[in-house]
Design an enzyme around this catalytic site. Structure first.
Site, PDB file in Angstrom:
ATOM      1  N   LYS A 255      80.172  22.680  75.068  1.00  0.00           N
ATOM      2  CA  LYS A 255      80.922  23.524  74.130  1.00  0.00           C
ATOM      3  C   LYS A 255      81.966  24.385  74.846  1.00  0.00           C
ATOM      4  O   LYS A 255      83.075  24.568  74.345  1.00  0.00           O
ATOM      5  CB  LYS A 255      79.976  24.413  73.341  1.00  0.00           C
TER       6      LYS A 255
ATOM      7  N   GLU B 159      80.268  34.315  71.276  1.00  0.00           N
ATOM      8  CA  GLU B 159      81.279  33.946  70.300  1.00  0.00           C
ATOM      9  C   GLU B 159      81.249  34.986  69.196  1.00  0.00           C
ATOM     10  O   GLU B 159      80.170  35.497  68.860  1.00  0.00           O
ATOM     11  CB  GLU B 159      80.898  32.575  69.717  1.00  0.00           C
TER      12      GLU B 159
ATOM     13  N   HIS C 195      71.544  26.400  59.881  1.00  0.00           N
ATOM     14  CA  HIS C 195      72.702  25.795  60.558  1.00  0.00           C
ATOM     15  C   HIS C 195      72.705  24.274  60.493  1.00  0.00           C
ATOM     16  O   HIS C 195      73.397  23.620  61.265  1.00  0.00           O
ATOM     17  CB  HIS C 195      72.789  26.230  62.029  1.00  0.00           C
TER      18      HIS C 195
ATOM     19  N   ARG D 214      81.314  10.817  67.694  1.00  0.00           N
ATOM     20  CA  ARG D 214      80.502   9.722  67.121  1.00  0.00           C
ATOM     21  C   ARG D 214      80.716   9.711  65.604  1.00  0.00           C
ATOM     22  O   ARG D 214      81.419  10.572  65.080  1.00  0.00           O
ATOM     23  CB  ARG D 214      79.034   9.984  67.412  1.00  0.00           C
TER      24      ARG D 214
HETATM   25  P1  ADP Z   1      75.528  22.709  66.573  1.00  0.00           P
HETATM   26  O1  ADP Z   1      76.366  22.059  67.637  1.00  0.00           O
HETATM   27  O2  ADP Z   1      74.179  23.109  67.058  1.00  0.00           O
HETATM   28  O3  ADP Z   1      75.510  21.950  65.290  1.00  0.00           O
HETATM   29  P2  ADP Z   1      77.688  24.463  65.755  1.00  0.00           P
HETATM   30  O4  ADP Z   1      78.421  25.199  66.785  1.00  0.00           O
HETATM   31  O5  ADP Z   1      78.345  23.201  65.237  1.00  0.00           O
HETATM   32  O6  ADP Z   1      76.220  24.115  66.283  1.00  0.00           O
HETATM   33  O7  ADP Z   1      77.354  25.424  64.534  1.00  0.00           O
HETATM   34  C1  ADP Z   1      76.480  25.069  63.481  1.00  0.00           C
HETATM   35  C2  ADP Z   1      76.575  26.080  62.353  1.00  0.00           C
HETATM   36  O8  ADP Z   1      76.221  27.391  62.825  1.00  0.00           O
HETATM   37  C3  ADP Z   1      77.967  26.262  61.773  1.00  0.00           C
HETATM   38  O9  ADP Z   1      78.266  25.289  60.808  1.00  0.00           O
HETATM   39  C4  ADP Z   1      77.854  27.668  61.175  1.00  0.00           C
HETATM   40  O10 ADP Z   1      77.153  27.672  59.975  1.00  0.00           O
HETATM   41  C5  ADP Z   1      77.009  28.391  62.204  1.00  0.00           C
HETATM   42  N1  ADP Z   1      77.882  29.045  63.221  1.00  0.00           N
HETATM   43  C6  ADP Z   1      78.178  28.570  64.440  1.00  0.00           C
HETATM   44  N2  ADP Z   1      78.995  29.405  65.095  1.00  0.00           N
HETATM   45  C7  ADP Z   1      79.231  30.450  64.284  1.00  0.00           C
HETATM   46  C8  ADP Z   1      80.007  31.644  64.384  1.00  0.00           C
HETATM   47  N3  ADP Z   1      80.698  31.926  65.478  1.00  0.00           N
HETATM   48  N4  ADP Z   1      80.019  32.493  63.326  1.00  0.00           N
HETATM   49  C9  ADP Z   1      79.306  32.221  62.206  1.00  0.00           C
HETATM   50  N5  ADP Z   1      78.559  31.117  62.045  1.00  0.00           N
HETATM   51  C10 ADP Z   1      78.514  30.224  63.064  1.00  0.00           C
END
Ligand code: ADP
Length: 503
Positions: free
Chosen positions: A116, A200, A235, A292
């Site tokens: 990431k 973040e 999430h 993917r």
């Molecule tokens: P993963 O790779 O584990 O799926 P992501 O980074 O794609 O994680 O985030 C999954 C979910 O978590 C997002 O769709 C959102 O709902 C929540 N999320 C992630 N980062 C943030 C953020 N900075 N602020 C608010 N919600 C977040």
């Protein structure tokens, strides 16, 4: 040349890939663990080979075993599906070293986007907006506190190697920060073998909106519009739709251009997804890229009319994309519900086991991507997804109505499912009005957990059908004659069932 494809996966996605192969006149090779001997993907493929014992580390994650079957079967290419080895750069490399084709992007692109923090740095360089945050956290506690104050609370600690909704921690104030970082690091080390974490900004009321990308090896990159994936639990996506009711036409186009820029910056090839978070003021930020096919790809297929697996195979054959940007239109509205074997009344605990009866919805505008049949035992070793129910209609309103109708028809007994839960999502005002963000499920939880008034009668019918079927089999096998003598009948038992079942 790709005339034979090994599918290094199981469940509905393996079936999905095998279907496209057959339509393209390509032979398919299934691999299976001991728990999947009688799985649907094994039946549908042209050939099937045992991989190993049920646990995925000894089967679907065993690169050596998969490569040796690929060699033995004479497969030309390997499709990884999603999950398992799909975002494993080492797997992609090993396949190519073995002289075979990996149906996916380069190992370099997988590597760059799999981390990431590295992906964030790359996107920043490419001019794509990222969620405000830091690079890897140093050891110095004062430095960490300073960084968090600069970003502004609440903040999220994220594991650089995280995924699947894991490796995230919400921090509301400075008091929680240092301990949170320590725990996040040790959790990340245990879960991902890498303890790098970063901060973040925690966006308030965000939308998760992602773009489907297809790219070939000749520099052509097209987007196939967005998917709104904000209906999430912990999430993890539960319901997805396209188009997003939140985007304006102008924002849709702006985000699409950034998604294309993101893919071009890593010389992307094949199918990929650029995930964004969009805040309530409609500012958007790159979240991550998935290198993917996504679980939710069928809704994109439904509104654009393209077969994404077919396009992946064409790109892997080194053919140019068979369509350009101007050929991609977003027509009508599609919704997907993920149907799981799980028990919503017990904190969504997985509910593997024997499926006694299943009748899947059909009819106009309905697609189910599943793999479960009557008498199938859903194994406890893997993700408990039963199927994806996808509907299409000319308008969003009609698509919701159609999804409600399809869910009403969907009957499964033997295992617990979330069907009633997603049915309630379709009835929730915020969803119906398209007025929802990633907190929708949490905010509407009480409503979503109310018993479903819509399904009562048909649950009974499904119960009866399953019960009669069971009785018939029992009777045939054992003591039909004795039951007749004693005057026992199926219908008597059904009556008893009614009295004792709280449906
Ligand atoms: P993963 O790779 O584990 O799926 P992501 O980074 O794609 O994680 O985030 C999954 C979910 O978590 C997002 O769709 C959102 O709902 C929540 N999320 C992630 N980062 C943030 C953020 N900075 N602020 C608010 N919600 C977040």
């Amino acid at each position: 040349m790709i005339q034979k494809v090994l599918v290094a996966n199981r469940g509905e996605i393996a079936v999905r890939i095998i279907r496209s192969c057959r339509e393209m006149g390509i032979e398919s090779v299934a691999v299976y663990s001991d728990a999947d001997r009688s799985a649907m993907h094994v039946r549908y493929a042209d050939e099937a080979y045992r991989l190993g014992p049920a646990p995925s580390t000894q089967s679907y994650l065993n690169i050596d075993a998969i490569l040796s079957i690929a060699k033995k079967s004479g497969a030309h290419a390997i499709h990884p599906g999603y999950g398992f080895l799909s975002e494993n750069a080492d797997f992609a490399n090993r396949i190519r070293e073995a002289g075979l084709i990996f149906i996916g992007p380069s190992a370099e692109a997988i590597d760059a986007m799999g981390d990431k923090m590295r992906a964030r740095a790359l996107m920043q360089k490419a001019g794509v907006p990222i969620v405000p945050g830091t690079s890897a956290l140093a050891e110095d506690e004062d430095e960490i506190k300073k960084m968090a104050t600069q970003i502004g609370y609440p903040v999220m600690i994220k594991a650089s190697a995280g995924g699947g909704g894991k490796g995230m921690r919400l921090i509301n104030n400075e008091k929680e920060l240092i301990n949170g970082v320590r725990r996040a690091k040790s959790e990340a080390q245990t879960a991902f073998g890498n303890d790098a974490v970063y901060l973040e900004k925690y966006l308030l009321e965000p939308h998760h909106i992602e773009y489907q990308i297809m790219a070939d090896n000749f520099g052509n990159v097209v987007h196939l519009y967005e998917r709104e994936c904000s209906v999430q639990r912990r999430h993890q996506k539960v319901v997805e739709e396209t188009p997003s009711p939140f985007l304006t036409p102008q924002l849709r186009e702006q985000m699409a251009q950034q998604a294309i820029a993101a893919a071009k910056s890593v010389n992307y090839s094949g199918a990929g997804t650029i995930e964004f978070l969009v805040d309530r003021d409609r500012n958007f930020y790159f979240l991550e890229m998935n290198t993917r096919l996504q679980v939710e790809h069928p809704i994109t297929e439904r509104v654009t009319g393209f077969d994404l697996v077919k396009a992946q195979i064409q790109v892997a054959r080194n053919e140019p994309l068979s369509f350009g940007q101007k050929d991609v239109k977003q027509i009508g509205h599609a919704i997907e519900c993920r149907i799981y074997a799980e028990d919503p009344t017990h904190n969504f605990v997985p509910s593997p086991g024997l499926v006694k009866h299943i009748s899947e919805p059909l009819g106009l505008g309905v697609r189910t991507d599943g793999y479960v049949y009557e008498g199938y035992e859903i194994p406890m070793y893997y993700d408990p997804l039963i199927s994806k129910l996808i509907v299409w209609a000319p308008t969003r309103k009609a698509a919701i109505q159609r999804m409600k109708r399809a869910l009403y028809e969907y009957k499964i007994t033997g295992v617990k499912t979330n069907i009633a839960f997603v049915q309630k999502i379709m009835e929730a005002n915020d969803f119906v009005e398209g007025n929802y963000n990633t907190h929708f499920i949490a905010n509407n939880f009480d409503f979503l957990m109310q018993p479903d008034s819509n399904c009562g009668d048909c649950e009974d019918i499904a119960m009866i059908m399953a019960f009669l079927d069971y009785q018939n089999k029992q009777n045939k096998r054992h003591d039909f004659a004795r039951q007749r003598q004693t005057g026992q009948s199926n219908w008597k038992n059904v009556g008893r069932l009614f009295r004792h079942n709280p449906y």
